[in-house]
Design an enzyme around this catalytic site. Structure first.
Site, PDB file in Angstrom:
ATOM      1  N   HIS A 226       1.347  -1.565   2.305  1.00 45.72           N
ATOM      2  CA  HIS A 226      -0.088  -1.547   2.536  1.00 45.72           C
ATOM      3  C   HIS A 226      -0.606  -0.238   3.119  1.00 45.72           C
ATOM      4  CE1 HIS A 226       1.181  -2.267   6.672  1.00 45.72           C
ATOM      5  NE2 HIS A 226      -0.029  -1.921   7.056  1.00 45.72           N
ATOM      6  N   ARG A 227       0.265   0.625   3.628  1.00 45.69           N
ATOM      7  CA  ARG A 227      -0.215   1.814   4.318  1.00 45.69           C
ATOM      8  C   ARG A 227      -0.848   2.794   3.332  1.00 45.69           C
ATOM      9  NH1 ARG A 227       0.699   1.945   9.538  1.00 45.69           N
ATOM     10  NH2 ARG A 227       2.240   0.465  10.365  1.00 45.69           N
TER      11      ARG A 227
END
Length: 390
Positions: A226-227
């Protein structure tokens, strides 16, 4: 929580606990439970900033974690870092003016954490930071800036691992303000592991046809990404998905897709890199579903800080797709290995895990399920004139 305003005419000042995004919920749940069990005389208000703006997911997490309905929801929603932080500050200040709390408790490193700490500090209200002192030493990460500044604004700093105190000392924080208490994330894990959903039922609920991949009792890997540094650049995301395709040829993967990741895979037209015969794509999962997916996995591949801790507590090998981590204890003592963007290293470690020679690790000191009790006792001794019992 204590929804009544009866304390406003008493000498007892409430404590305000702040949550804003998914990771905060897991950290705050055991703290609120500890308040209700051992500090019932102290009024507590739960403020949800609404930074995590998917109401369906928030509601599910609150239910899974047995969190009470927030007393106040600021309903901030999504925005840029600057706008979101500013909006939380604007909406949080009137809450402090109305309730005059004895202390504000913030957790983790999201924008809400810093915003509420800054407002409270400027109004002369003590701030307690849970999960203080963690450092990746990468100031390109917005979370790193939030951590550093929140710690500078806090009066009580509760750490999850002993190395955090050294980080705080280097930044001028006195030892008398630091308390090593353990990890509230692990409090939540230990409390809820008995409710973990079997991974096959989770797959069945979303992709019934995919269950056949696992029916022969095969091991599987769990993936979360998700980063922004991993999923916002098309070339980096393409490289990661290509590497995951090679992993999937050795072990089936369950890929829990964060909305940001899903949108970028579609935007950059990279869906063809995911082999549907060996990879199951799932939407974001609730807490008990993720626990089930993690505890039964042969390996977890992730860029999440919290999952690095949870896999260490569960004894599940974790390969972190980042160049650094703010949770070094998961590497020094736990099951975590940093592989960054090195495809060859990732595949090497996958082979080690599959042939039984992967990293084993152990559960770190004070990750015993009682961190929240230590925090509440310490808060009471400092802000409610009660003696701590540890």
């Amino acid at each position: 929580m204590n929804n009544s305003d009866s304390y406003l005419n008493q000498e007892i000042k409430p404590i305000i606990c702040v949550v804003g995004a998914r990771p905060n919920f897991m950290k705050m749940a055991p703290i609120l439970r500890a308040f209700s069990n051992i500090a019932t005389e102290w009024p507590v208000l739960l403020v949800h900033t609404g930074q995590h703006y998917d109401s369906a997911m928030s509601d599910q997490l609150f239910e899974d974690l047995h969190l009470p309905v927030p007393d106040i929801n600021l309903e901030v929603g999504s925005a840029s870092h600057a706008v979101q932080t500013a909006e939380v500050m604007k909406r949080f200040e009137p809450v402090l003016d109305q309730h005059h709390p004895s202390c504000v408790v913030v957790v983790g490193d999201v924008n809400s954490t810093l915003a509420c700490a800054l407002v409270a500090n400027k109004k002369g209200i003590p701030v307690a930071h849970v999960e203080a002192g963690l450092r990746s030493n990468d100031r390109a990460m917005p979370e790193e800036i939030n951590r550093i500044l929140t710690d500078q604004l806090s009066m009580r700093l509760y750490t999850t691992e002993r190395s955090a105190a050294a980080n705080l000392n280097r930044e001028g924080v006195s030892d008398q303000n630091i308390k090593f208490v353990g990890n509230v994330m692990i409090d939540s894990l230990r409390e809820n592991i008995k409710y973990a959903k079997p991974y096959l039922s989770t797959v069945q609920a979303h992709e019934p046809a995919a269950v056949k991949i696992f029916r022969e009792g095969k091991e599987y890997g769990l993936v979360t990404l998700h980063r922004p540094s991993n999923v916002d650049d098309p070339e980096i995301l393409k490289t990661l998905l290509t590497t995951l395709g090679k992993v999937a040829s050795q072990i089936p993967l369950i890929f829990a897709l964060h909305p940001r990741t899903k949108n970028n895979i579609e935007k950059f037209k990279l869906l063809s890199l995911i082999d549907p015969g060996n990879t199951v794509l799932l939407p974001p999962q609730g807490y008990v579903e993720m626990l089930g997916l993690m505890k039964d996995a042969a390996v977890v591949l992730t860029d999440s800080g919290g999952i690095q801790e949870e896999t260490t507590a569960l004894g599940v090998p974790c390969l972190t797709l980042r160049e650094n981590t703010e949770r070094p204890i998961t590497i020094d003592e736990g099951t975590n290995i940093l592989v960054g963007s090195d495809s060859d290293l990732l595949l090497y470690e996958i082979n080690n895990i599959l042939n039984g020679s992967g990293k084993k690790g152990r559960v770190p000191e004070l990750w015993d399920g009682n961190a929240a009790i230590r925090i509440v006792e310490d808060l009471r001794s400092h802000f409610f004139n009660k003696s701590a019992t540890f």
